[in-house]
Design a protein around this motif. Structure first.
Motif, PDB file in Angstrom:
ATOM      1  N   UNK A 133      36.966  23.909  44.020  1.00 53.34           N
ATOM      2  CA  UNK A 133      36.100  22.842  44.534  1.00 53.34           C
ATOM      3  C   UNK A 133      35.110  22.403  43.466  1.00 53.34           C
ATOM      4  N   UNK A 134      34.943  21.115  43.322  1.00 60.25           N
ATOM      5  CA  UNK A 134      33.937  20.552  42.428  1.00 60.25           C
ATOM      6  C   UNK A 134      32.996  19.662  43.231  1.00 60.25           C
ATOM      7  N   UNK A 135      31.790  19.475  42.694  1.00 58.62           N
ATOM      8  CA  UNK A 135      30.822  18.531  43.254  1.00 58.62           C
ATOM      9  C   UNK A 135      30.508  18.830  44.713  1.00 58.62           C
ATOM     10  N   UNK A 151      38.620  18.607  45.973  1.00 60.59           N
ATOM     11  CA  UNK A 151      39.426  19.801  46.234  1.00 60.59           C
ATOM     12  C   UNK A 151      40.686  19.801  45.371  1.00 60.59           C
ATOM     13  N   UNK A 152      40.744  20.733  44.427  1.00 60.19           N
ATOM     14  CA  UNK A 152      41.905  20.863  43.568  1.00 60.19           C
ATOM     15  C   UNK A 152      43.132  21.343  44.346  1.00 60.19           C
ATOM     16  N   UNK A 153      42.912  21.867  45.519  1.00 57.77           N
ATOM     17  CA  UNK A 153      44.030  22.268  46.359  1.00 57.77           C
ATOM     18  C   UNK A 153      44.651  21.103  47.095  1.00 57.77           C
ATOM     19  N   UNK A 195      45.015  17.893  45.356  1.00 51.08           N
ATOM     20  CA  UNK A 195      45.111  16.880  44.314  1.00 51.08           C
ATOM     21  C   UNK A 195      43.783  16.319  43.879  1.00 51.08           C
ATOM     22  N   UNK A 196      42.730  17.123  43.992  1.00 51.92           N
ATOM     23  CA  UNK A 196      41.364  16.719  43.633  1.00 51.92           C
ATOM     24  C   UNK A 196      40.854  15.573  44.505  1.00 51.92           C
ATOM     25  N   UNK A 197      41.449  15.385  45.662  1.00 48.34           N
ATOM     26  CA  UNK A 197      40.938  14.395  46.607  1.00 48.34           C
ATOM     27  C   UNK A 197      39.623  14.874  47.218  1.00 48.34           C
ATOM     28  N   UNK A 198      38.872  13.923  47.728  1.00 46.76           N
ATOM     29  CA  UNK A 198      37.652  14.277  48.445  1.00 46.76           C
ATOM     30  C   UNK A 198      38.026  14.915  49.770  1.00 46.76           C
ATOM     31  N   UNK A 199      37.386  16.024  50.066  1.00 44.52           N
ATOM     32  CA  UNK A 199      37.607  16.714  51.337  1.00 44.52           C
ATOM     33  C   UNK A 199      36.251  17.006  51.972  1.00 44.52           C
ATOM     34  N   UNK A 200      36.202  16.944  53.290  1.00 45.36           N
ATOM     35  CA  UNK A 200      35.008  17.322  54.037  1.00 45.36           C
ATOM     36  C   UNK A 200      35.403  18.391  55.042  1.00 45.36           C
TER      37      UNK A 200
END
Length: 462
Positions: free
Chosen positions: A45-47, A64-66, A68-73
């Motif tokens: 996780x970044x940011x 979330x690199x898990x 595809x580095x998409x934004x996850x909440x």
């Protein structure tokens, strides 16, 4: 590894254990605990960006690199961390995720949107899924350091480094139909890094950043309704200010925390008192070089700072300003391992929580909370020191339990940090005449070779 280089307890009492060096610690050193499972994200996780919903649930946004580095909440539902609106709200990679709740209670996330030419986008959770607010990729070009905040009218403001305007600072807001500029785009003197936005209690937008137009020093600007103007001198810090982060006090004073070049990039905090910028406590009060500081005012109105401290192996610490110095909340370096992107928020019951990228759990997201047993505590015989007044409030009485051994020093300070009284005693009960003290709040500090205790009290006057 992603690196940048009354007599009453007015708040929860802070009891301190003496440690090597000058940093003070709470006796609740091991009261930091994981909120749910640590490392709950599917991948790195970044940011990380933490906020509490109006219902009191902690929500975390991250890249979330898990997925595809998409934004996850994700949110904590009381027993586990669960996805909000699916596994990834963005269509592609998202950087600089920033989560905020509107005054009406809706969750919004701003981010640099790789699916839309690396521009800034904002999405809103509609109760089922995530939808774009206005045009996707609404910024004129690539946007870095995207930061989201709401004013009291419910308008979202986004600050970002604007590649269409020389990588300078730009702020836009959603006016109900579209994204519009707040003042001129690219209003900073030069390119910026570590851009941060906050709204004052009166509704004025402020931004802070590392200012390459002023020798990479810290600058804070305010929107006056027409233009952006500097708050005090532009580039007011002594040296370079890295990882700048801004907060506005309940009294409307801007506070800036940053990694401070003049003290080996340790953490410093400055406050604008309406005339000048002044240091809040000691400069460089962290153990070592720091990154990713976050600053927030707690329910009591005191500032808190969370940060990653390389003097402690990159672990996260949380400290609060007690009116005369910065005091650790629990153990310094309370995380099990290195913690990137620490993000600070307060639960509805006033407990601080910190979200971070957890190197002790495969760089996945973890949230920890400081569940203080001293919240709303009454004075009991179990306290190391019981404080009371006698003789119509003119005498301050101190009683010490059997944990204290040997002589101890006793000091009383004004909230400004000025010392008014000092003595030494080995007695288990002592009395101090405070009849000459002006009405107000005071800090009493008691310390021996092995422990110390800091408390606040009010002298109501005659």
């Amino acid at each position: 590894m992603k690196k940048l280089l009354l007599i009453m307890v007015l708040l929860a009492p802070t009891v301190l254990i003496a440690q090597p060096g000058t940093v003070k610690h709470s006796p609740l050193d091991y009261m930091w605990k994981n909120l749910g499972e640590p490392g709950f994200s599917t991948g790195e996780s970044e940011y990380t960006s933490l906020a509490f919903s109006p219902a009191g649930e902690p929500w975390v946004a991250f890249s979330d690199w898990g997925a595809g580095r998409k934004a996850r909440v994700m949110k904590f539902d009381g027993s586990a961390w669960v996805n909000v609106g699916g596994e990834g709200l963005s269509a592609d990679t998202a950087c600089f995720t920033s989560l905020a709740f509107s005054p009406s209670g809706d969750a919004y996330v701003a981010f640099e949107d790789f699916a839309n030419s690396y521009k800034a986008s904002v999405m809103k959770f509609d109760g089922t899924g995530w939808v774009y607010v206005g045009t996707p990729g609404f910024s004129p070009a690539q946007a870095h350091y995207v930061d989201l905040v709401f004013n009291s009218a419910g308008e979202p403001f986004v600050a970002f480094r604007d590649w269409a305007n020389g990588r300078k600072a730009t702020v836009m807001k959603f006016d109900g139909s579209g994204w519009v500029y707040v003042g001129s785009p690219g209003f900073s003197a030069g390119l910026v890094t570590f851009l941060s936005i906050a709204i004052s209690p009166s509704g004025d937008p402020y931004v802070a950043y590392q200012d390459y137009g002023h020798l990479q020093k810290g600058t804070v600007m305010k929107f006056n309704g027409t233009d952006w103007e500097p708050v005090g001198p532009a580039g007011f810090t002594e040296g370079q200010a890295i990882c700048t982060k801004l907060a506005i006090s309940p009294a409307g004073e801007p506070y800036l925390t940053f990694s401070d070049e003049v003290v080996s990039f340790k953490i410093s905090v400055s406050r604008f008192d309406g005339i000048i910028w002044e240091e809040v406590g000691e400069k460089g009060f962290s153990i070592g070089t720091i990154e990713y500081p976050d600053i927030l005012f707690g329910p009591s109105g005191r500032p808190y700072v969370a940060f990653e401290d390389y003097g402690l192996g990159g672990k996260a610490s949380l400290m609060t300003y007690e009116g005369f110095d910065w005091v650790a909340v629990g153990e310094m370096g309370f995380t099990a391992a290195e913690a990137d992107y620490p993000s600070l928020a307060f639960s509805p019951d006033g407990n601080p929580c910190v979200a971070f990228e957890d190197y002790g759990n495969d760089e996945r997201a973890t949230v920890m909370t400081f569940d203080s047993v001293f919240t709303s505590i009454s004075e009991t015989s179990a306290d190391r020191m019981v404080i009371s007044t006698v003789h119509e409030g003119t005498i301050l009485s101190l009683e010490f339990n059997d944990q204290w051994e040997g002589p101890r020093s006793i000091e009383i300070y004004q909230m400004t940090g000025k010392i008014l009284y000092s003595t030494k005693s080995s007695d288990d009960k002592i009395s101090i005449n405070i009849e000459a003290f002006s009405p107000g709040i005071y800090i009493i500090k008691v310390f021996s070779k092995e422990m110390s205790c800091t408390r606040r009290f009010i002298n109501p006057g005659k």
